[in-house]
Design a protein around this motif. Structure first.
Motif, PDB file in Angstrom:
ATOM      1  N   ILE A 161     -14.811   8.482   6.577  1.00 35.54           N
ATOM      2  CA  ILE A 161     -13.806   7.509   6.780  1.00 35.54           C
ATOM      3  C   ILE A 161     -14.370   6.454   5.466  1.00 35.54           C
ATOM      4  CG2 ILE A 161     -14.126   5.456   8.062  1.00 35.54           C
ATOM      5  CD1 ILE A 161     -15.277   6.662  10.947  1.00 35.54           C
ATOM      6  N   GLY A 162     -15.617   6.910   5.134  1.00 43.00           N
ATOM      7  CA  GLY A 162     -15.720   5.721   3.601  1.00 43.00           C
ATOM      8  C   GLY A 162     -14.533   6.236   2.713  1.00 43.00           C
ATOM      9  N   GLU A 163     -14.254   7.741   2.439  1.00 43.31           N
ATOM     10  CA  GLU A 163     -13.775   8.259   1.886  1.00 43.31           C
ATOM     11  C   GLU A 163     -12.559   8.382   1.762  1.00 43.31           C
ATOM     12  OE1 GLU A 163     -14.349  12.525   1.291  1.00 43.31           O
ATOM     13  OE2 GLU A 163     -16.252  12.435   0.273  1.00 43.31           O
ATOM     14  N   GLN A 164     -11.684   7.874   3.172  1.00 39.31           N
ATOM     15  CA  GLN A 164     -10.468   7.790   3.341  1.00 39.31           C
ATOM     16  C   GLN A 164     -10.020   6.485   3.388  1.00 39.31           C
ATOM     17  OE1 GLN A 164     -10.330   8.444   7.701  1.00 39.31           O
ATOM     18  NE2 GLN A 164     -11.553  10.795   7.675  1.00 39.31           N
ATOM     19  N   VAL A 165     -11.515   5.482   3.824  1.00 39.83           N
ATOM     20  CA  VAL A 165     -10.233   3.995   3.254  1.00 39.83           C
ATOM     21  C   VAL A 165     -10.284   3.794   1.762  1.00 39.83           C
ATOM     22  CG1 VAL A 165     -11.417   1.963   2.958  1.00 39.83           C
ATOM     23  CG2 VAL A 165     -11.269   3.565   5.045  1.00 39.83           C
ATOM     24  N   ALA A 166     -11.046   4.885   0.640  1.00 43.83           N
ATOM     25  CA  ALA A 166     -11.328   4.644   0.007  1.00 43.83           C
ATOM     26  C   ALA A 166     -10.070   5.226  -1.161  1.00 43.83           C
ATOM     27  CB  ALA A 166     -12.853   5.184  -1.140  1.00 43.83           C
ATOM     28  N   GLY A 193     -13.504  10.124  12.390  1.00 45.00           N
ATOM     29  CA  GLY A 193     -14.330  11.138  11.316  1.00 45.00           C
ATOM     30  C   GLY A 193     -15.650  10.818  11.400  1.00 45.00           C
ATOM     31  N   LEU A 194     -17.040  11.527  10.996  1.00 42.48           N
ATOM     32  CA  LEU A 194     -18.105  11.010  10.034  1.00 42.48           C
ATOM     33  C   LEU A 194     -17.433   9.184   9.444  1.00 42.48           C
ATOM     34  CD1 LEU A 194     -19.474  14.271   9.854  1.00 42.48           C
ATOM     35  CD2 LEU A 194     -20.188  13.098  12.075  1.00 42.48           C
ATOM     36  N   TYR A 240       0.373  -1.118   0.117  1.00 41.92           N
ATOM     37  CA  TYR A 240       0.002  -0.325   0.008  1.00 41.92           C
ATOM     38  C   TYR A 240       0.558   1.215  -0.424  1.00 41.92           C
ATOM     39  CZ  TYR A 240      -3.932  -2.896   0.978  1.00 41.92           C
ATOM     40  OH  TYR A 240      -4.660  -3.768   1.159  1.00 41.92           O
ATOM     41  N   PRO A 241       0.281   2.778  -0.672  1.00 43.47           N
ATOM     42  CA  PRO A 241       0.763   3.313  -0.740  1.00 43.47           C
ATOM     43  C   PRO A 241       1.472   4.028   0.329  1.00 43.47           C
ATOM     44  CG  PRO A 241      -0.522   4.126  -2.323  1.00 43.47           C
ATOM     45  CD  PRO A 241       0.369   2.527  -2.294  1.00 43.47           C
ATOM     46  N   GLU A 242       1.858   4.821   0.542  1.00 44.38           N
ATOM     47  CA  GLU A 242       1.598   5.683   2.396  1.00 44.38           C
ATOM     48  C   GLU A 242       1.024   6.897   2.118  1.00 44.38           C
ATOM     49  OE1 GLU A 242       4.428   4.659   6.230  1.00 44.38           O
ATOM     50  OE2 GLU A 242       5.436   4.711   4.162  1.00 44.38           O
ATOM     51  N   GLY A 243       0.055   8.198   3.052  1.00 39.85           N
ATOM     52  CA  GLY A 243      -0.101   8.460   2.427  1.00 39.85           C
ATOM     53  C   GLY A 243      -1.036   9.032   3.502  1.00 39.85           C
ATOM     54  N   LYS A 244      -1.511  10.202   3.372  1.00 40.52           N
ATOM     55  CA  LYS A 244      -2.283  11.421   4.053  1.00 40.52           C
ATOM     56  C   LYS A 244      -3.892  11.741   3.259  1.00 40.52           C
ATOM     57  CE  LYS A 244       0.798  13.003   7.952  1.00 40.52           C
ATOM     58  NZ  LYS A 244       1.028  13.393   8.516  1.00 40.52           N
ATOM     59  N   TYR A 245      -4.689  11.107   3.503  1.00 40.71           N
ATOM     60  CA  TYR A 245      -5.799  12.403   3.238  1.00 40.71           C
ATOM     61  C   TYR A 245      -7.137  12.314   4.273  1.00 40.71           C
ATOM     62  CZ  TYR A 245      -9.967  12.609   0.453  1.00 40.71           C
ATOM     63  OH  TYR A 245     -11.285  13.353  -0.303  1.00 40.71           O
ATOM     64  N   GLU A 246      -7.354  14.109   4.156  1.00 39.01           N
ATOM     65  CA  GLU A 246      -8.188  14.538   5.015  1.00 39.01           C
ATOM     66  C   GLU A 246      -7.699  13.644   6.662  1.00 39.01           C
ATOM     67  OE1 GLU A 246      -9.824  16.453   4.573  1.00 39.01           O
ATOM     68  OE2 GLU A 246     -10.273  16.397   2.039  1.00 39.01           O
ATOM     69  N   ARG A 247      -8.426  13.183   7.265  1.00 37.68           N
ATOM     70  CA  ARG A 247      -7.783  13.012   8.644  1.00 37.68           C
ATOM     71  C   ARG A 247      -7.290  11.187   8.890  1.00 37.68           C
ATOM     72  NH1 ARG A 247     -12.142  14.751  13.590  1.00 37.68           N
ATOM     73  NH2 ARG A 247     -14.058  14.551  11.539  1.00 37.68           N
ATOM     74  N   GLY A 248      -7.203  10.948   7.464  1.00 34.17           N
ATOM     75  CA  GLY A 248      -6.972   9.210   7.339  1.00 34.17           C
ATOM     76  C   GLY A 248      -5.440   9.313   7.470  1.00 34.17           C
ATOM     77  N   PHE A 251     -28.657  -2.227   7.719  1.00 35.01           N
ATOM     78  CA  PHE A 251     -27.330  -2.662   8.053  1.00 35.01           C
ATOM     79  C   PHE A 251     -27.476  -1.195   8.891  1.00 35.01           C
ATOM     80  CE2 PHE A 251     -23.494  -2.693   4.567  1.00 35.01           C
ATOM     81  CZ  PHE A 251     -24.002  -3.989   3.967  1.00 35.01           C
ATOM     82  N   PRO A 252     -26.679  -0.876   9.828  1.00 29.58           N
ATOM     83  CA  PRO A 252     -26.276  -0.418  11.145  1.00 29.58           C
ATOM     84  C   PRO A 252     -26.737   1.957  10.118  1.00 29.58           C
ATOM     85  CG  PRO A 252     -25.300  -1.708  11.857  1.00 29.58           C
ATOM     86  CD  PRO A 252     -25.549  -1.841  10.390  1.00 29.58           C
ATOM     87  N   GLU A 253     -27.589   2.849  10.626  1.00 28.70           N
ATOM     88  CA  GLU A 253     -26.528   3.600  10.001  1.00 28.70           C
ATOM     89  C   GLU A 253     -25.674   4.920   8.931  1.00 28.70           C
ATOM     90  OE1 GLU A 253     -28.855   8.026   9.532  1.00 28.70           O
ATOM     91  OE2 GLU A 253     -29.682   6.932  11.296  1.00 28.70           O
ATOM     92  N   HIS A 254     -25.357   4.257   9.923  1.00 33.10           N
ATOM     93  CA  HIS A 254     -23.515   5.034   9.998  1.00 33.10           C
ATOM     94  C   HIS A 254     -22.444   3.617   9.432  1.00 33.10           C
ATOM     95  CE1 HIS A 254     -23.142   2.172  13.310  1.00 33.10           C
ATOM     96  NE2 HIS A 254     -22.070   2.316  13.872  1.00 33.10           N
TER      97      HIS A 254
END
Length: 401
Positions: free
Chosen positions: A58-63, A53-54, A30-38, A110-113
């Motif tokens: 979190i979904g965007e950070q994982v993506a 985060g929300l 995996y390439p190391e890096g940062k995105y937002e708070r991830g 699925f639970p809402e979150h």
């Protein structure tokens, strides 16, 4: 700045994917890096993704940080079908479409979150159907998918360990299809109003099949191969891995986790091994029952069959050597005390070759995970220690409270 950072990460990911495709002998990283708070970084050569985060964030950070570089995983559901269903391509495609259709219905449960996190992942230029299948297909045993996870777990209480505290070891045995073993990922989640926790899994799979939270509650999911008198499937249930993630998000102890599980609608039959700072238990779970198997003589073992009077079948099929593996794990000499090395040896003794792609030992008291990942059996590899509490250093770890 976020846009520039995203562009840089995507460029690095594309280069990485091209390199792996043209030079298959070079292992994926995996390439190391940062995105937002991830942030994705390597700790002792183990990829660790920290997200915060929300649910959408979190979904965007994982993506961005993990799934985009590992898009090969979107082909995994169909590769599993190819391995498990020796049928023609057209018929297999129909099975896949049926999986996705049922997955859309389960998504409503699925639970809402969790659903919001999934939607953020899926909307980030991902192929939604394979992503949905990856998150729901393992609950759908009634469409021909059986006997997928052949795992082994061992819990030892404080009296029988060299550390003087409970230890919990687990092998994840699963089909690699030639590449899944290279994409293991440790993900640390920090969400508002929920407990911080860590999952050992793969990017894009938002449930948890192996993990630990900031209270030291640890869990490992096992498939179960023996038939039961209970329902095989509950269409109103929540996928099991999402149920187990909720336990880490909300519970501090084995007892709390059991009480929460009893209140959940569950899709299918599984075994769940739980351990906290005091000890552990195995749960036999169906859509209709939660049955506890407590520790016996300071030990708790689990492979892939029910043993309770209520749920066990009269005839046990020795699939994946499930009976043999459990007997081996139970063969501990009186007075023997197990440390990390001895726990790993026990787990290696029940490895299943190429199927064993993750081996881990939890220390609930100290919020540590000793982890070996890679080509099977992973139990033969050197274990790397991930300290999520960091009490000795005086620094606050990602799971310390």
């Amino acid at each position: 700045m976020p846009g520039f950072r995203l562009e840089m990460i995507l460029s690095r990911s594309a280069n990485r994917l091209g390199l792996c495709a043209s030079q298959p002998n070079i292992p994926f990283r995996y390439p190391e890096g940062k995105y937002e708070r991830g942030e994705l970084a390597y700790i002792h050569d183990i990829p660790v993704l920290a997200v915060e985060g929300l649910p959408r964030e979190i979904g965007e950070q994982v993506a961005v940080l993990a799934l985009l570089p590992a898009q090969i995983l979107l082909g995994y559901p169909m590769d599993v079908l190819r391995r498990r269903l020796p049928i023609g391509d057209k018929l297999r495609q129909k099975v896949f479409e049926k999986l996705v259709q049922k997955g859309r219905l389960l998504l409503l449960n699925f639970p809402e979150h969790h659903r919001a996190e999934f939607d953020a992942l899926a909307n980030f230029n991902m192929d939604r159907d394979p992503l949905l299948a990856a998150n729901t297909m393992f609950d759908l045993k009634n469409v021909g998918l059986r006997e997928l996870f052949g795992c082994s777990s061992l819990i030892v209480n404080a009296e029988h360990t060299a550390t003087g505290k409970p230890l919990f070891g687990r092998n994840l045995d699963f089909f690699s299809c030639g590449y899944l073993h290279a994409y293991s990922l440790v993900t640390v989640y920090r969400q508002k109003d929920k407990k911080a926790f860590v999952c050992i899994g793969f990017p894009g799979f938002i449930g948890c099949i192996s993990g630990m939270n900031d209270a030291g509650l640890c869990l490992a999911s096992h498939d179960v191969f023996t038939p039961t008198p209970d329902r095989k499937f509950n269409p109103n249930g929540t996928p099991f891995a999402l149920c187990y993630r909720r336990l880490l998000e909300e519970c501090c102890s084995v007892d709390e986790a059991i009480e929460l599980l009893k209140k959940m609608e569950r899709t299918t039959s599984t075994l769940l091994v739980l351990c906290d700072k005091e000890g552990g238990a195995t749960l036999e779970l169906t859509p209709d029952n939660v049955i506890r198997r407590s520790m016996v003589n300071g030990f708790c073992t689990c492979t892939n069959h029910f043993t309770s009077k209520q749920l066990s079948a009269k005839k046990q099929d020795n699939v994946y050597r499930t009976l043999d593996r459990q007997e081996k794990l139970q063969n501990i000499a009186p007075g023997e005390k197990l440390g990390i090395k001895e726990m790993q040896q026990r787990l290696h003794s029940v490895n299943q070759g190429d199927l064993t792609i993750q081996t881990m030992i939890f220390e609930p008291e100290h919020l540590k995970i000793h982890l070996a990942i890679g080509d099977g059996p992973s139990s033969r590899h050197e274990m790397k220690t991930l300290d999520f509490g960091l009490p000795a250093s005086g620094r606050k770890g990602p799971l310390s409270r």
